[in-house]
Design a protein around this motif. Structure first.
Motif, PDB file in Angstrom:
ATOM      1  N   ALA A  41       0.837  -1.196   0.000  1.00 21.40           N
ATOM      2  CA  ALA A  41       0.000   0.000   0.000  1.00 21.40           C
ATOM      3  C   ALA A  41       0.877   1.252   0.000  1.00 21.40           C
ATOM      4  O   ALA A  41       1.941   1.292   0.623  1.00 21.40           O
ATOM      5  CB  ALA A  41      -0.896  -0.001   1.231  1.00 21.40           C
ATOM      6  N   GLY A  68       1.187   1.124  -4.414  1.00 23.29           N
ATOM      7  CA  GLY A  68      -0.034   1.557  -5.084  1.00 23.29           C
ATOM      8  C   GLY A  68      -1.227   1.381  -4.168  1.00 23.29           C
ATOM      9  O   GLY A  68      -1.074   1.224  -2.952  1.00 23.29           O
ATOM     10  N   SER A  69      -2.432   1.389  -4.756  1.00 26.08           N
ATOM     11  CA  SER A  69      -3.632   1.207  -3.932  1.00 26.08           C
ATOM     12  C   SER A  69      -3.897  -0.285  -3.734  1.00 26.08           C
ATOM     13  O   SER A  69      -3.674  -1.097  -4.635  1.00 26.08           O
ATOM     14  CB  SER A  69      -4.837   1.875  -4.591  1.00 26.08           C
ATOM     15  OG  SER A  69      -5.214   1.187  -5.756  1.00 26.08           O
ATOM     16  N   SER A  70      -4.388  -0.633  -2.551  1.00 20.03           N
ATOM     17  CA  SER A  70      -4.590  -2.039  -2.208  1.00 20.03           C
ATOM     18  C   SER A  70      -5.586  -2.706  -3.141  1.00 20.03           C
ATOM     19  O   SER A  70      -5.401  -3.857  -3.560  1.00 20.03           O
ATOM     20  CB  SER A  70      -5.072  -2.139  -0.755  1.00 20.03           C
ATOM     21  OG  SER A  70      -4.117  -1.579   0.123  1.00 20.03           O
ATOM     22  N   ALA A 149      -7.927  10.293  -0.942  1.00 19.39           N
ATOM     23  CA  ALA A 149      -7.665   9.208  -1.894  1.00 19.39           C
ATOM     24  C   ALA A 149      -8.996   8.669  -2.412  1.00 19.39           C
ATOM     25  O   ALA A 149     -10.036   8.856  -1.779  1.00 19.39           O
ATOM     26  CB  ALA A 149      -6.865   8.101  -1.216  1.00 19.39           C
ATOM     27  N   ALA A 154      -9.149   2.761  -2.348  1.00 18.74           N
ATOM     28  CA  ALA A 154      -8.091   3.152  -1.404  1.00 18.74           C
ATOM     29  C   ALA A 154      -8.698   3.264   0.002  1.00 18.74           C
ATOM     30  O   ALA A 154      -9.551   4.129   0.244  1.00 18.74           O
ATOM     31  CB  ALA A 154      -7.462   4.482  -1.819  1.00 18.74           C
ATOM     32  N   GLU A 181      -5.189   8.890  -6.890  1.00 19.11           N
ATOM     33  CA  GLU A 181      -5.325   7.480  -7.259  1.00 19.11           C
ATOM     34  C   GLU A 181      -5.052   6.575  -6.057  1.00 19.11           C
ATOM     35  O   GLU A 181      -5.667   5.535  -5.888  1.00 19.11           O
ATOM     36  CB  GLU A 181      -4.343   7.152  -8.396  1.00 19.11           C
ATOM     37  CG  GLU A 181      -4.325   5.698  -8.836  1.00 19.11           C
ATOM     38  CD  GLU A 181      -5.647   5.252  -9.464  1.00 19.11           C
ATOM     39  OE1 GLU A 181      -6.454   6.125  -9.833  1.00 19.11           O
ATOM     40  OE2 GLU A 181      -5.865   4.028  -9.571  1.00 19.11           O
ATOM     41  N   ASN A 182      -4.122   7.007  -5.209  1.00 19.93           N
ATOM     42  CA  ASN A 182      -3.858   6.308  -3.949  1.00 19.93           C
ATOM     43  C   ASN A 182      -3.555   7.378  -2.908  1.00 19.93           C
ATOM     44  O   ASN A 182      -3.504   8.579  -3.220  1.00 19.93           O
ATOM     45  CB  ASN A 182      -2.696   5.315  -4.099  1.00 19.93           C
ATOM     46  CG  ASN A 182      -1.461   5.982  -4.673  1.00 19.93           C
ATOM     47  OD1 ASN A 182      -0.930   6.918  -4.085  1.00 19.93           O
ATOM     48  ND2 ASN A 182      -1.012   5.517  -5.840  1.00 19.93           N
TER      49      ASN A 182
END
Length: 291
Positions: A41, A68-70, A149, A154, A181-182
């Motif tokens: 994450a 990045g995002s989970s 986010a 996110a 985005e995250n």
């Protein structure tokens, strides 16, 4: 003449066979030496970079970390991405992978995340833990851009939206919301000077890379759902990843996480078992597409 030609062809075959063998050996060695890929994450980046450096210094082993995002990582793993381990910002996503049969266990909680409200140095937004300064700025029409986010994938964005809703601020703020985005991108947008502020992860807001850009105040954990950050290995995990998984639970790794504002489960049993929401039913979140 014919004998000489046959001898020449034989030598060529031997050289070609040897060359193929050398190339194969080099390719196999390069593949075998490639560090394992780990997905993490975005909010844990600064802490994890330091932990990975310490892990390599202590063991001589290397890992490659993508941030990045989970939610996006879960989708990639379900579609065959070669990650050997996921450090999610929310146990919801690990649970989703486990239910889909993509992991052999439901993993362990490695940290408990926290929220912070932030503002860039040029913003007049008054920061406080109860968001009364934000409410006043909204009432005065002073907020033109406010950053969180993306709540769809996110966890820190989802918690931020829920918090603003619980404070009665979401409906008025919604038209001004800019989504990263995250959460790492949200922190950058929040403190870039083009927005009045935002709600992001404390682990990012308190990092030196961001404190030089603005201010932050931690938001009490009692005001939002717990952010239990859970990690899990995939069936692709090799020996190096297994050692790194164990290292993430060491005192040395936890000390680094603590320095970056993370908390920890109250007990070992809390660390393993998936938690049930304590404040209210969980918000509906975007399900990641199955393979």
């Amino acid at each position: 003449m014919k004998a000489h030609r046959r001898l020449l062809l034989g030598v060529q075959r031997i050289l070609l066979t040897s060359l193929i063998g050398v190339v194969s050996l080099v390719s196999f060695s390069a593949l075998a030496a490639k560090p394992p890929a780990i997905a993490a994450a975005a909010n844990v980046k600064f802490a994890l970079d330091e932990i990975v450096t310490n892990f390599t210094a202590e063991t001589g082993l290397k890992v490659r970390v993508s941030y990045g995002s989970s939610g996006n990582f879960v989708a990639q793993i379900q579609h065959g991405a070669p990650f050997e381990m996921l450090l999610s910002a929310d146990e919801f996503y690990v649970q989703q992978l486990h239910k889909a049969g993509k992991t052999d266990s439901d993993g362990d909680i490695y940290a408990v995340g926290k929220l912070a409200i932030v503002a860039p140095n040029n913003s007049s937004l008054q920061l406080d833990s109860e968001l009364t300064g934000l409410a006043q700025a909204v009432s005065n029409g002073e907020i033109k851009r406010f950053v969180i986010a993306n709540p769809a994938h996110a966890p820190y964005g989802e918690r931020a939206q829920a918090l603003l809703e619980s404070k009665g601020l979401w409906s008025e703020l919604q038209a001004t919301i800019i989504m990263g985005e995250n959460v790492s991108q949200a922190a950058q947008f929040s403190l870039s000077g083009s927005a009045q502020g935002g709600i992001v992860a404390l682990s990012l807001a308190s990092a030196p890379q961001f404190t030089k850009m603005g201010r932050y105040v931690e938001i009490p954990q009692a005001l939002y759902q717990p952010i239990n950050q859970r990690m899990v290995m995939t069936p692709k995990a090799g020996e190096t990843t297994k050692q790194f998984y164990q290292y993430m639970q060491s005192t040395a790794a936890q000390q680094v996480l603590k320095q970056y504002g993370f908390g920890f489960p109250a007990s070992i049993s809390d660390k393993h078992h998936l938690h049930q929401p304590k404040l209210r039913a969980p918000r509906p979140r975007q399900q990641v597409a199955e393979q």
